[in-house]
Design a protein around this motif. Sequence first.
Motif, mmCIF file in Angstrom:
data_model
loop_
_atom_site.group_PDB
_atom_site.id
_atom_site.type_symbol
_atom_site.label_atom_id
_atom_site.label_comp_id
_atom_site.label_asym_id
_atom_site.label_seq_id
_atom_site.Cartn_x
_atom_site.Cartn_y
_atom_site.Cartn_z
ATOM 1 N N CYS A 73 -3.228 6.474 -11.303
ATOM 2 C CA CYS A 73 -3.572 5.385 -11.496
ATOM 3 C C CYS A 73 -3.843 5.041 -12.723
ATOM 4 N N GLU A 127 -2.832 -4.013 -6.919
ATOM 5 C CA GLU A 127 -3.232 -5.575 -6.874
ATOM 6 C C GLU A 127 -1.789 -6.398 -6.510
ATOM 7 N N SER A 182 -6.255 10.011 -9.855
ATOM 8 C CA SER A 182 -7.059 9.227 -11.061
ATOM 9 C C SER A 182 -5.864 9.214 -12.017
ATOM 10 N N TYR A 229 -7.721 14.355 -5.666
ATOM 11 C CA TYR A 229 -8.443 13.402 -6.449
ATOM 12 C C TYR A 229 -8.308 13.301 -7.753
ATOM 13 N N HIS A 262 -10.571 9.281 3.558
ATOM 14 C CA HIS A 262 -11.760 8.907 2.644
ATOM 15 C C HIS A 262 -12.496 10.233 2.346
ATOM 16 N N LYS A 279 -5.672 -1.230 -7.127
ATOM 17 C CA LYS A 279 -6.691 -1.979 -6.523
ATOM 18 C C LYS A 279 -7.685 -0.632 -6.258
ATOM 19 N N TYR A 280 -7.083 0.284 -5.955
ATOM 20 C CA TYR A 280 -7.951 1.606 -5.670
ATOM 21 C C TYR A 280 -7.275 2.886 -5.160
ATOM 22 N N HIS A 281 -7.783 3.916 -4.791
ATOM 23 C CA HIS A 281 -7.018 5.226 -4.554
ATOM 24 C C HIS A 281 -7.954 5.970 -3.597
ATOM 25 N N HIS A 282 -7.458 6.755 -2.586
ATOM 26 C CA HIS A 282 -8.278 7.326 -1.818
ATOM 27 C C HIS A 282 -7.426 8.467 -0.995
ATOM 28 N N GLU A 316 0.961 -1.241 -0.146
ATOM 29 C CA GLU A 316 0.072 -0.040 0.002
ATOM 30 C C GLU A 316 0.940 1.335 0.034
#
Length: 480
Positions: free
Chosen positions: A202, A230, A199, A195, A186, A213-216, A136
């Motif tokens: 990514c 991942e 993106s 934000y 979050h 997997k995701y971002h925040h 992470e």
Amino acid sequence: MDKNTAKITEIRNLCQEKQIRMIDFKMTDIDGRWRHITIPVERFCEDTFTYGIGFDGSNYGYAPIEKSDMVFLPDPATAYVDPFASVPTLTMCGNVCTIGQDGNRPFDQYPKNVSLRAVEYMKESGIADRMVIGPEFEFYLFDSARFEVTPRQCGYRIDTRQADWNHSLDTAGNNGYEVSHKGGYHISAPQDVGYDLRSHMCMMMEDWGVRVKYHHHEVGGPGQMEIEVELDDMPAMADNTMIVKYIIKNLAAQEGKTATFLPKPIYQEAGSGMHVHMLLFKNGLPLFYDEEGYSGLSRTAHYFMGGLLKHIASLCAFTNPSTNSFKRLVPGFEAPVTVGYATSNRSAVIRIPAYAKSPETKRFELRNPDATANPYYAYAAILMAGLDGIENKIDPAANGWGPYDFNLYTLSPEEQKKIKGLPKSLDEALDALEADHEYLTKGGVFPQRLIDIWVARKRAELRQMEQIPHPAEFNMYYDL
């Protein structure tokens, strides 16, 4: 036609298609920074992969000057069009060899070679044939960062418009959308000013082959971010870690911002870690799952955790290799400070995610690492510690390391004294590494020379740090 020849042909076709003018070769120094050398595309030929590119290894921190001549051998499978080069440039990573009379030999201190040798050792042991990991990536995104260390003055200044200190009537601020202290977890737009940039980061990672997997937004109010990728095989993920950091830092700079993986850039705010999720496979079958075991983990998984916990102090010398690392590992900030394991407990150094339930995803995460680590060394050291635990059947429960299914931060001082803690400084971690490193040198994975050089370099950093007056000392002692 062999694979290399086919790949070279593919690279030449790509160069023609993309009108490539330069070929760039990226190498990793001992500290985990990318360095590079670039040639015109006209100089690119098959000999590049046979004889390599010569360079002075002493400037990378590896070899003494009298034995510093090395060659870099690019890996055509890593070829990618560098998204940050204004001149169309194809970039490649690869490996480093020493030059000998009988030909080139893989350099055993080079980070990539250490990670590959760790996997070879794992296969030779018969325990497993794949280590799959997922880090992470936490980092801070600032609008500006200035710092100076001179005899006349010493200090730093960072700023980001979303920080709570910009609530002031005397600042331009963020239109009333500042983020409160430790209140960033979050949060959404308009408070989350990073934000769109995340993106883009990514998307660029996905294009480069790093699955996201995701971002925040993370806990830290003044711009702390997280991108989680991942799971992938360990050596590939070490490569991907370098790519991720390269993309994050360069895309931030391109947008007029600055990104840092410094574990604790802001006093009293959340620190940035690089939690590492892991699991082993053999013959395509996961080794960490057992429906009847604690939290669904097998005996093999428990032994692996036992090895990590037994060697955690010396591991910190590779997973937390900066003086700043240990400013993060303090109570009260969701950072681990105690040696133990538990389910869904972020205060333990090993956390077992409750949401990972299937055999193929059952795993745990090591929470102390941070991204100042050289990923090749850090991931290889984690693997070697875990394998040592399996080989010697080190049971974490029998050793009193858990499971700690309660908040370790709320224990009384008397109870806390009963639980072993992580090193409190880089100095302590280096002491532990000097006393406990046989598990790393097994099978020639970590050469003794590398460990000696690593300790000497880090001791030198500590000596330098100890000699520099700290700004806080003026605040504490100036008037005495």
